[in-house]
Scaffold this motif. Sequence first.
Motif, short mmCIF file in Angstrom:
data_model
loop_
_atom_site.label_atom_id
_atom_site.label_comp_id
_atom_site.label_asym_id
_atom_site.label_seq_id
_atom_site.Cartn_x
_atom_site.Cartn_y
_atom_site.Cartn_z
N PRO A 4 0.83 -1.21 0.00
CA PRO A 4 0.00 0.00 0.00
C PRO A 4 0.86 1.26 0.00
CG PRO A 4 -0.14 -1.15 2.12
CD PRO A 4 0.83 -1.91 1.30
N ALA A 5 0.25 2.37 -0.38
CA ALA A 5 0.98 3.64 -0.36
C ALA A 5 0.98 4.18 1.07
CB ALA A 5 0.30 4.64 -1.30
N PHE A 6 2.14 4.45 1.61
CA PHE A 6 2.24 4.96 2.98
C PHE A 6 2.38 6.48 2.99
CE2 PHE A 6 3.22 0.52 3.46
CZ PHE A 6 2.63 0.19 4.67
N ASP A 7 1.61 7.12 2.06
CA ASP A 7 1.73 8.57 1.97
C ASP A 7 1.07 9.29 3.15
OD1 ASP A 7 -0.71 7.78 1.19
OD2 ASP A 7 -0.65 8.72 -0.81
N PHE A 8 0.37 8.52 4.01
CA PHE A 8 -0.21 9.14 5.20
C PHE A 8 0.83 9.36 6.28
CE2 PHE A 8 -0.94 4.56 5.32
CZ PHE A 8 -0.36 4.21 6.52
N LEU A 9 2.00 8.71 6.16
CA LEU A 9 3.05 8.91 7.15
C LEU A 9 3.67 10.29 6.97
CD1 LEU A 9 4.92 5.49 7.03
CD2 LEU A 9 3.34 6.30 8.79
N GLU A 10 4.20 10.78 8.08
CA GLU A 10 4.91 12.06 8.01
C GLU A 10 6.14 11.90 7.14
OE1 GLU A 10 4.01 14.97 9.44
OE2 GLU A 10 2.17 13.91 10.01
N PRO A 39 4.27 3.31 -3.69
CA PRO A 39 5.00 2.16 -4.25
C PRO A 39 4.58 1.81 -5.68
CG PRO A 39 3.64 1.54 -2.36
CD PRO A 39 3.30 2.95 -2.69
N GLN A 40 5.56 1.33 -6.42
CA GLN A 40 5.26 0.74 -7.73
C GLN A 40 5.04 -0.75 -7.49
OE1 GLN A 40 7.91 2.07 -10.94
NE2 GLN A 40 9.13 3.01 -9.30
N ASN A 41 4.03 -1.29 -8.15
CA ASN A 41 3.77 -2.72 -8.04
C ASN A 41 3.81 -3.32 -9.44
OD1 ASN A 41 3.17 -3.37 -5.17
ND2 ASN A 41 1.69 -1.69 -5.48
N GLY A 42 4.81 -4.14 -9.67
CA GLY A 42 4.98 -4.73 -11.00
C GLY A 42 3.86 -5.68 -11.33
#
Lengths: 520, 287
Positions: free
Chosen positions: B175-181, B256-259
């Motif tokens: 998953p995208a962890f863009d919620f982290l600081e 993240p990129q997911n192949g």
Amino acid sequence: MLNTSEVERLDAEAVNSAKVRQPLYAPRKKIFPKRASGTFRRFKWLVMLVTLGIYYLTPWLRWDRGPHAPDQAVLVDLANRRFYFFFIEIWPQEFFFVAGLLVMAGIGLFLITSTVGRAWCGYACPQTVWVDLFLVVERWAEGERNARIKLDKSPWTLNKVTRRTAKHVIWLLIAVLTGGAWIFYFADAPTLLVDVVTGRAAPVAYITVAVLTATTYVFGGLMREQVCTYMCPWPRIQAAMLDENSLTVTYNDWRGEPRSRHAKKAAAAGEVVGDCVDCNACVAVCPMGIDIRDGQQLECITCALCIDACDSVMDKIGKERGLISYATLSDYNANMSIATAGGTSALDPRRVRDEEGGRLVDGLAHFHPAKIFRARTFIYFGAWALAGLIMLYALLSRDRLEVNVLHDRNPQFVTLSDGSIRNGFTVKLLNMIPEPRVIFLSLEGLPGGLMSANGIDQPEGRSLAVPVEPDRLRTLKVFVRQPAAHVEGTAQSFRFVVEDKASFETDTYVATFNAPEASQ
Amino acid sequence: MSEQQHIDEATGVATTGHEWDGIRELNNPLPRWWVWTFYATIAWSLAYMIAYPAWPLISTATEGLLGYSSRKEVRQELQAAEAAKGEYVSAIAETDVAAVLANDQLRQFAAAAGAAAFKVNCVQCHGSGAQGSPGYPNLNDDEWLWGGAIEDIQTTIAHGIRFAGDDETRLSEMPAFDFLEPTQIKDVANYVVSLAGGTADAASVEAGATVFADNCAACHGDRGKGMTELGAPDLTDAIWLYGDSAADIAAQVRRPQNGVMPAWGERLGPVTVKELAVYVHSLGGGE
């Protein structure tokens, strides 16, 4: 003393002569060679027997090679790319042995030609041997020279058709056997014979037999002397091998000329006569259809049948043999000088005979075997022997165990999860003996390097034991890994060593281990 | 001709009667064997035209009595080649892929056939030497996202990775962890670099360890060793699909990129998939 009446004069004309040169495109004149008998004819029979025997029988010689190779002494195994010659087995990369044999055959031909002239052409050339064989058949079917000439001119009667058919049928039979014998050099002879007869052999076998049957029949039966005169390059080249000390078939005109058909009468009338009674026996027996009395010429294959014919005539009229003989140019010139008194007068055969005009004088030059040993023959022999010695050395010192390595180029290296670097190699192990063996493949150099291989179920290590089948090549995919701590630079040199621990044979290949630039 | 034949004086050969500026043409006939060879070639060409396709028609050509066609020949040769391979192909079809690997003869055949299939279907992403490129795994190395055993490789090839068209495809997405600081992302990236033996700021690593335990350990494991069941990569080794710098890792955490790899089982059939698996396994990284 001269009994020329006893000598039958033959109505033979040379197909080409110095006096009457035929135009280049004149139609061929048929040649009907008369059977000669004498020393050289007997020698020719012997050579024919030996050469044909070798050709037809060689493929049937057996040689025990164990269970891993065909039991044939001489075999060109194209399918498996092996060449067997008695105790020698040649792999494709060793084909230079065959090239070396060809070099030796070439220089050997120079050597023989420079000493005894065109002995190859006259006695051993396949064209000569098979034409001789075909002439035996022709003589059997159609009779001796005169009968053959008569038959050739006669209309197509039943007799002619029968004789001609018999001749061609036997010729074709010989041709088929000749073409048939050839293919046995390329496969196990007994197996192939059964296959060919039952129609199960490969098409290439039948095509080969057909082509060789056709060439044997056409060259040996129909074209005969034309092959030597027009197709063969050797007559043009051989002149370069000959010098004044080479033996050639020579008409000794210093004792033969002036020739006379009526020597007795001419002698009685006080004319100068030579030994030649102009009986044409030498022309009649010549398979090339030439008249040797016109001098040495391109067509002459020096088969010496004219010597046999002339000698028997000389015997009949009570003269010494050797009016036509093997002689060197220097001997001929010396004797010619005697007969012409050093070139001061016309040719007078009385000068080579003693006072009573009987025996030949003692001062005549004869061939001396020491003449064989001269610079030219020493050089040819030296070159021939050198080629032979080099081959012998190569044969005795050649490897029966080899390793060839191909470095994988794509990718040149792989980084593994623990940071070590791995290179891939395609390793070819050649077991060139007909026994199975275990070949040890080891790394030399490359500190910390470890090796594993596809299909070899052994732990990663510095050495692998690889079983290789007899007389075979084994291709292995080998991975060489070096821990990151040991990697030095982008290209390290190391060695693959193969070893047969039973025979102590080894071979080495210097390889390169590649690593990425930034590796630590 | 009523005229008397002219004979050339020098050669004694008759002339044809043609004369140009005083030069006469000699009448030297061609050699008989030459003429007959010439006639034979004419006869041969006529026979050839009847026996083989020769005359172009508007949209096709005459077929010839022998019914020869080069396409038919190619078809026959292809069939013969298929038939020659048939024994091995049917053996591979019936054999379990692990057993193929154990059988030396089958293994060699399958690896060769797999190499050919690889050149057609796989090189576009994985490279001609299977060496991969950023985002496309190197198949020569010993890190396997989904397992490097021969059966795992077979499954991956047959069903693909995150391929929507296949029900059994290997699924899992980071998953995208863009919620982290942003600092948290920076810290965890530094921690991951330290896991793989790289040098990183100690304070940042310590903070990152907590972030990792809270967010990443579920898939990548407590020690970052990864989990092949989920396709979660080992973060402690030297192999990085999307780059090994802290910045690369941070980017992969944030978004993240997911192949994706297509499923090849439908398209290539089970035999080719097995052959491909054997080939990939033979590249040296197989477990």
